[in-house]
Design an enzyme around this catalytic site. Structure first.
Site, mmCIF file in Angstrom:
data_model
loop_
_atom_site.group_PDB
_atom_site.id
_atom_site.type_symbol
_atom_site.label_atom_id
_atom_site.label_comp_id
_atom_site.label_asym_id
_atom_site.label_seq_id
_atom_site.Cartn_x
_atom_site.Cartn_y
_atom_site.Cartn_z
ATOM 1 N N LYS A 5 -10.819 26.598 3.283
ATOM 2 C CA LYS A 5 -11.023 26.652 4.729
ATOM 3 C C LYS A 5 -10.068 27.732 5.223
ATOM 4 O O LYS A 5 -8.883 27.490 5.440
ATOM 5 C CB LYS A 5 -10.677 25.281 5.350
ATOM 6 N N GLU A 22 2.960 23.506 2.672
ATOM 7 C CA GLU A 22 3.859 24.652 2.886
ATOM 8 C C GLU A 22 3.913 24.888 4.386
ATOM 9 O O GLU A 22 2.956 25.403 4.962
ATOM 10 C CB GLU A 22 3.290 25.911 2.212
ATOM 11 N N CYS A 34 6.377 33.238 7.114
ATOM 12 C CA CYS A 34 7.015 31.913 7.169
ATOM 13 C C CYS A 34 8.484 32.011 6.806
ATOM 14 O O CYS A 34 9.304 31.243 7.297
ATOM 15 C CB CYS A 34 6.305 30.945 6.236
ATOM 16 N N GLU A 87 10.537 27.640 15.569
ATOM 17 C CA GLU A 87 9.956 28.812 14.924
ATOM 18 C C GLU A 87 9.405 29.761 15.995
ATOM 19 O O GLU A 87 8.590 29.366 16.826
ATOM 20 C CB GLU A 87 8.825 28.358 14.004
#
Ligand code: NAD
Length: 487
Positions: A171, A245, A279, A378
């Protein structure tokens, strides 16, 4: 419109409408993909399960050869893939060249690792017995991928999952599905039908049905913490193997012994690669108070020299951000920092002279602290917040003062500091003097709220293998430890 890939065929499936995919540098619509549904996930899982019956039993050499073939097709289509990746994701072409090289090499690497072993033999308790450990595939693996490295993060899941004998339903992110479909058409076409399936769509409409599907025993997900938590809440009660993750808030510590010019270049690369949308982007920089002026000036000067522009232009250092909502997030973090007393030394706004495109100037801030969003949450944008520390021990405490634990960087040649850093910092990857460099054999992943999954290396293969212990006695005879106890 580009179509989904189910059971070796391109199809609209049961999709309800289309999703537009835009070029972040121009805001123009590049193409559309089907807005997939739970029915499409159903067909893809069914086809994955059917293909699994023979894929799991395929001889190791044949499977390895097929995976090498995927790698060589990626290499032969590299130019076209890099171009499309630059159009849909936005980062500079050189960064996409590197990403696509990684993708091909990941298939080559796992082609070999997959045929290297299938478990181990252990010493038996009795001489008439034989004990061995089998590493077996799970079945259909759901691979849910984000937009920032749409192909590399796909390859880090798909290559080891297939090498271990699983089949996959991918996906891709709704923001960057075109490159995944390109791979399906030009690089996965030599695999048996159903081994790889790609269903396009939104997270809630396709990702979630994949997570909740009873016949998908593994979910390999890279993405935000919030989505990871939601996935875990659905998958945990079903006892699925979860490979998560998630986000990060990585720090770089510049030690006193570092050369300011080199430190400036290392920090800029670590913080601004892919416009800060990595990331493991450095999102916090700690500089020694004793040399704050030198380090700050060197960083500001270097960041000012970087060129913002479309990814396709060779002279571009930093491309646009992938979408407006992501740009709004960094804007809100910079605004919050300003309100709380931070100084913006360069950047801090949308660049002038760009009518279109989701650009944001690379931004250096000083006077930040851990009350500010930009040091806590973040940011996922081109920001370099600088905070001073008074002792190395304090710097290490500041690095660990986050819920995340993905990576951390130290710039120093002082062995005592280096040892303290890699022993005390709670993060899955520690980079000393060479930020953000990965290694195929080196497991990549996080600690704490960054999720505990590991990709790459043998750990990255084991994620997709279940362990089975076989205890085999050659003799079928009565054992003296069976009933009755009083013989
Ligand atoms: P996201 O969580 O919004 O989406 C990731 C994927 O999940 C997309 O394909 C999306 O469609 C799908 N999704 C969304 N909702 C879902 C649901 N309810 N169920 C199942 N699937 C769903 O993340 P993003 O914005 O695409 O990517 C950026 C994030 O990814 C950042 O937080 C970044 O730190 C993280 N990331 C982590 C790593 C790592 O290795 N740890 C690497 C790259 C990016």
């Amino acid at each position: 419109m580009k179509l989904m890939y189910i059971n070796g065929e391109f199809t609209k499936g049961m999709s309800q409408g289309e999703i537009e995919v835009s070029n972040p540098a121009t805001e123009e619509v590049l193409d559309t993909v089907p807005r997939g549904t739970a029915e499409d996930i159903e067909s893809a899982v069914r086809s994955g399960n059917e293909a699994y019956k023979s894929w799991r039993k395929m001889g190791a050499n044949e499977r390895a050869n097929l995976l090498h073939e995927v790698a060589s097709k990626i290499k032969s289509h590299q130019k076209a893939i890099v171009h499309l990746l630059t159009l849909e994701e936005g980062k500079p072409i050189s960064e996409n060249e590197e990403e696509v090289e990684w993708v091909a090499s990941t298939f080559d690497y796992y082609a070999e690792l997959g045929r290297h072993d299938r478990g181990r033999v252990i010493p038996p308790g009795e001489s008439s017995q034989f004990n061995f450990i089998l590493k077996e595939p799970y079945g259909v693996v759901g691979c849910i991928v984000p937009w920032n490295y749409p192909l590399m993060l796909l390859a880090w899941k798909v290559a080891p999952a297939l090498a271990a004998g699983n089949t996959v339903v991918i996906k891709p992110s709704e923001v960057t599905p075109l490159t995944a479909l390109y791979l399906a058409e030009h690089c996965f076409d030599g695999l048996p039908a159903g081994v790889v399936n790609v269903v396009t769509g939104f997270g809630m409409e396709t990702g979630e049905p994949l997570v909740r599907h009873a016949d998908v025993p593994v979910i390999a997900f890279t993405g935000s913490l919030a989505t990871g938590q939601r996935i875990a809440s659905h998958a945990a009660p079903m006892m699925k193997k979860l490979h998560l993750e998630l986000g990060g808030k990585d720090a770089t510590v510049i030690a006193e012994d570092a050369d300011p010019e080199i430190a400036a270049k290392a920090v800029a690369y670590a913080a601004l690669l892919n416009a800060g949308q990595v990331c493991t982007s450095t999102e916090r920089v700690y500089i020694p108070q004793t040399k704050a002026k030198q380090f700050t000036e060197a960083i500001v000067e270097h960041v000012k020299s970087l060129r913002l522009g479309p990814g396709l232009e060779e002279t571009t250092d930093i491309g646009p951000m992938v979408g407006d909502t992501y740009r709004e997030k960094i804007e809100s973090h910079v605004a919050d920092a300003r309100t709380r007393g931070a100084n913006v030394l360069t950047g801090g706004q949308r660049p002038k002279g760009f009518d279109k495109g989701w650009y944001y100037e690379p931004t250096v801030l000083a006077g930040v602290d851990h009350t500010m969003l930009i040091m806590r949450e973040e940011t996922f944008g081109p920001a370099v917040p600088l905070m001073e520390y008074t002792s190395f021990e304090q710097a290490v405490e500041l690095v660990n003062d986050t819920k995340y634990g993905l990576g951390a960087v130290l710039l120093s040649e002082d062995p005592k500091k280096i040892k303290t850093f890699f022993e005390e910092v709670k993060a899955g990857t520690i980079w000393i003097n060479d930020p953000l460099t990965d290694n195929y054999a080196g497991p990549f992943g996080g600690m704490k709220y960054s999720g505990g999954a590991r990709e790459l290396g043998i750990e990255g293969l084991d994620t997709f293998r279940e362990t089975k212990h076989v205890h085999w006695d050659f003799n079928m005879e009565d054992k003296d430890y069976w009933y009755p106890y009083h013989r």
